[in-house]
Design a protein around this motif. Structure first.
Motif, mmCIF file in Angstrom:
data_model
loop_
_atom_site.group_PDB
_atom_site.id
_atom_site.type_symbol
_atom_site.label_atom_id
_atom_site.label_comp_id
_atom_site.label_asym_id
_atom_site.label_seq_id
_atom_site.Cartn_x
_atom_site.Cartn_y
_atom_site.Cartn_z
ATOM 1 N N ARG A 1 0.834 -1.214 0.000
ATOM 2 C CA ARG A 1 0.000 0.000 0.000
ATOM 3 C C ARG A 1 0.865 1.260 0.000
ATOM 4 N N PHE A 2 1.895 1.272 0.853
ATOM 5 C CA PHE A 2 2.792 2.436 0.882
ATOM 6 C C PHE A 2 3.474 2.633 -0.469
ATOM 7 N N MET A 3 3.877 1.513 -1.093
ATOM 8 C CA MET A 3 4.527 1.597 -2.404
ATOM 9 C C MET A 3 3.553 2.164 -3.439
ATOM 10 N N GLU A 4 2.330 1.657 -3.451
ATOM 11 C CA GLU A 4 1.345 2.108 -4.446
ATOM 12 C C GLU A 4 0.977 3.573 -4.261
ATOM 13 N N ASN A 5 1.061 4.073 -3.018
ATOM 14 C CA ASN A 5 0.726 5.477 -2.740
ATOM 15 C C ASN A 5 1.947 6.397 -2.813
ATOM 16 N N ASP A 6 3.086 5.837 -3.255
ATOM 17 C CA ASP A 6 4.338 6.620 -3.333
ATOM 18 C C ASP A 6 4.694 7.285 -2.007
ATOM 19 N N ASP A 7 4.386 6.589 -0.929
ATOM 20 C CA ASP A 7 4.688 7.107 0.414
ATOM 21 C C ASP A 7 6.031 6.517 0.862
ATOM 22 N N ASP B 1 9.480 3.057 4.189
ATOM 23 C CA ASP B 1 10.714 2.815 4.951
ATOM 24 C C ASP B 1 10.397 2.478 6.414
ATOM 25 N N ASP B 2 9.416 3.172 6.965
ATOM 26 C CA ASP B 2 9.049 2.938 8.361
ATOM 27 C C ASP B 2 8.452 1.544 8.541
ATOM 28 N N LEU C 1 8.959 -4.103 10.379
ATOM 29 C CA LEU C 1 8.963 -5.546 10.092
ATOM 30 C C LEU C 1 10.274 -6.186 10.548
ATOM 31 N N LYS C 2 11.373 -5.474 10.309
ATOM 32 C CA LYS C 2 12.679 -5.985 10.741
ATOM 33 C C LYS C 2 12.735 -6.054 12.269
#
Length: 552
Positions: free
Chosen positions: A309-315, A320-321, A326-327
């Motif tokens: 979702r973050f990728m698709e929204n260019d966020d 990164d957060d 996740l890590k």
């Protein structure tokens, strides 16, 4: 109430997937609580059943209910590997009430069928066979105790149960599939039941398809034909009848070759593996066309949706957060197991999959000084996690696992985890910045773990083998150990070459990029996420099985 005497798939079937299919597999990794799998074959069949459910396919799975699973991976006092076997119980499985007998070693053995309904874990219907019944003597009960039992006779009995037992179960269910799909050759004994049922080899061939996962002839299961005959593997057919049916002359029964001779169509599990398989079997007559359908993994089960979702929204900040979180979450599992607290800001390399010699878990450690320098690098720090289950009697692989455990005691930024099953697998993929995969080329038929790493923001770093040949664009969606002409190299030379190139790419390309150009790094991560869903998602694979194997 499910009608098990006239069973039909209990969800709406899409018209293009109306053909009835029975999918035989020794292992299914459907979900963490159902521990009836060992590794990649199970992960693959689990994703296949999930996609069959999502697409509305008229397909059911046939497997075995392993009382002790594969094994539970524990530790000795010094942290080394300790295989343990615990009885598993599953309240979510449904008792079908179906019991029938199969003959093993001239003795009738009772078989009970359990059922995993589609709604439980969102998968196609799955039937699991068990001989762990009070009606059976102890030896017969043990047939379904341990997945891939090391005892030869037990293994033969397991294959017999999956094949003949699975085919008999379909008669009990009155399911009458149009297609019997053998996922690997473990269930090839089914053909001897189908010969009795349909009377002619041509009638069996019309209905049978076969998927091979093994890229070398030596890796294909073979047994003494007289042992198989003693164990009733041939369902009452004499050795001479079997030899004529399958076209064998000697006393060795090759399970994969028998499956090929009875199949109207066969497939490898990547483009490269299709080529390797055709080359491997080309001198054998009466082999069907061997095509390929590249293995894939299920997006809904494996992917981190928020990353997408973050990728698709260019966020970018959100992306990164999320990866940082996740890590951090995965590192709590690592800390719990090993007492080592990793840093989410540090480049994290993960090597995690089934431990087998050709996969070379230890490759990056083979030069002690070079590895030490990598682990103590303060300019470009790294953290490395290993995990995976060796076969409990594969002493070479266990030795490698234990060597890594001992080596890890020297470094706070190196950890070896146990319990590599579905849940830990998902968490370690989420933990990875680099998903390291370095099998000896061309021994990896497909190797699907990197697909699910990409679905969780991990970048593949791999030798050029298996599915990677269809996916990788070096420096754009992944990193590749530059291939050589391995056909002229001894294994030791191949290891030396791959080791040198691995370090060159890691030190000269990956580490500087991760620390000095985060935007470029993020672009590689996200291109991998997009590309993997484009072709390596199991709905594409399940669709292709109908188009290429079942309907053709």
């Amino acid at each position: 109430m499910t009608d098990f005497k006239n069973f039909s798939v209990p969800y709406e079937i899409a018209p293009e997937y109306s053909k009835k299919v029975a999918y035989f597999s020794m292992e299914f990794a459907i979900h963490q609580p159902l521990k009836i799998y060992s590794g990649g074959l199970g992960f693959l069949s689990g994703s296949h059943l999930r996609s069959a459910y999502e697409l509305g396919q008229n397909l059911i799975g046939i497997g075995i209910l392993w009382k002790y699973g594969y094994y539970d991976q524990s530790r000795n006092q010094d942290q080394t590997l300790k295989p343990e076997w615990y009885e598993k119980t599953y309240s979510f499985l449904v008792d079908t009430g179906i019991k029938f007998r199969v003959t093993v070693h001239d003795v009738p053995v009772w078989v009970k069928a359990w059922y995993l309904p589609p709604d439980t874990f969102k998968s196609a219907p799955l039937f699991l066979l068990s001989t762990d019944l009070p009606e059976n003597d102890y030896l017969s009960q043990t047939i379904t105790h341990k997945l891939y039992d090391s005892d030869t006779a037990a293994k033969v009995a397991q294959c017999l149960l999956l094949g003949i037992g699975g085919a008999k179960l379909l008669d009990e269910l009155n399911f009458n599939p149009d297609v019997y799909h053998l996922n690997e050759a473990h269930g090839v004994s089914s053909v001897f039941h189908l010969m009795r049922k349909f009377g002619k080899k041509e009638e069996v061939k019309k209905r049978l398809v076969f998927t091979t996962h093994t890229p070398e002839e030596a890796g294909n299961e073979k047994h003494d034909i007289h042992l198989l005959n003693k164990m009733s593997f041939f369902n009452g057919y004499s050795i001479d009848e079997v030899k004529e049916m399958v076209g064998f002359t000697g006393d060795i029964f090759n399970h994969s070759l028998a499956a090929l001779r009875f199949a109207r169509k066969a497939n490898g599990v990547s483009k490269l593996h299709g080529e390797v398989s055709r080359e491997m079997w080309k001198f054998y007559p009466n082999i069907p066309e061997i095509t390929h359908i590249t293995n894939s993994q299920n997006f809904k089960y494996w992917s981190d949706k928020q990353l997408y979702r973050f990728m698709e929204n260019d966020d970018e900040a959100g992306f990164d957060d999320r990866k940082w979180y996740l890590k951090k979450r995965a590192f709590e599992i690592v800390a719990d197991q090993t007492g080592k607290l990793f840093n989410p800001n540090v480049l994290t390399i993960v090597w995690a999959r089934r431990f087998a010699s050709y996969k070379r878990a230890e490759l990056i450690t083979r030069d002690v000084r070079r590895f030490d320098a990598l682990m103590r690098n303060t300019k470009f720090p790294v953290q490395i996690i290993w995990a995976g289950k060796p076969y409990p009697l594969d002493y070479n692989a266990i030795s490698v696992f234990n060597q890594l455990v001992h080596l890890s005691k020297n470094y706070p930024n190196m950890a070896v985890c146990t319990g590599y099953e579905l849940t830990l697998s998902k968490r370690l993929k989420q933990a990875s910045d680099i998903w390291l995969n370095n099998p000896r080329v061309p021994r990896e038929a497909s190797g699907t773990s990197g697909m699910t790493a990409s679905m969780n923001g991990g970048v593949n770093f791999s030798t050029y083998d298996g599915w990677i040949c269809e996916f990788a664009e070096h420096g754009k969606n992944s990193f590749i150990v530059p291939p050589a002409d391995y056909s002229n190299m001894h294994a030791e030379d191949q290891d030396d070459y791959d080791f040198e190139k691995l370090y060159e790419v890691l030190e000269n390309e990956i580490l500087p990029l991760y620390y000095d150009d985060r935007e470029a790094w993020r672009n590689i991560v996200q291109k991998g996420m997009k590309d993997v869903v484009g072709f390596f998602e199991s709905n594409r694979m399940a669709k292709e099985y109908y188009e290429i194997m079942y309907n053709a």
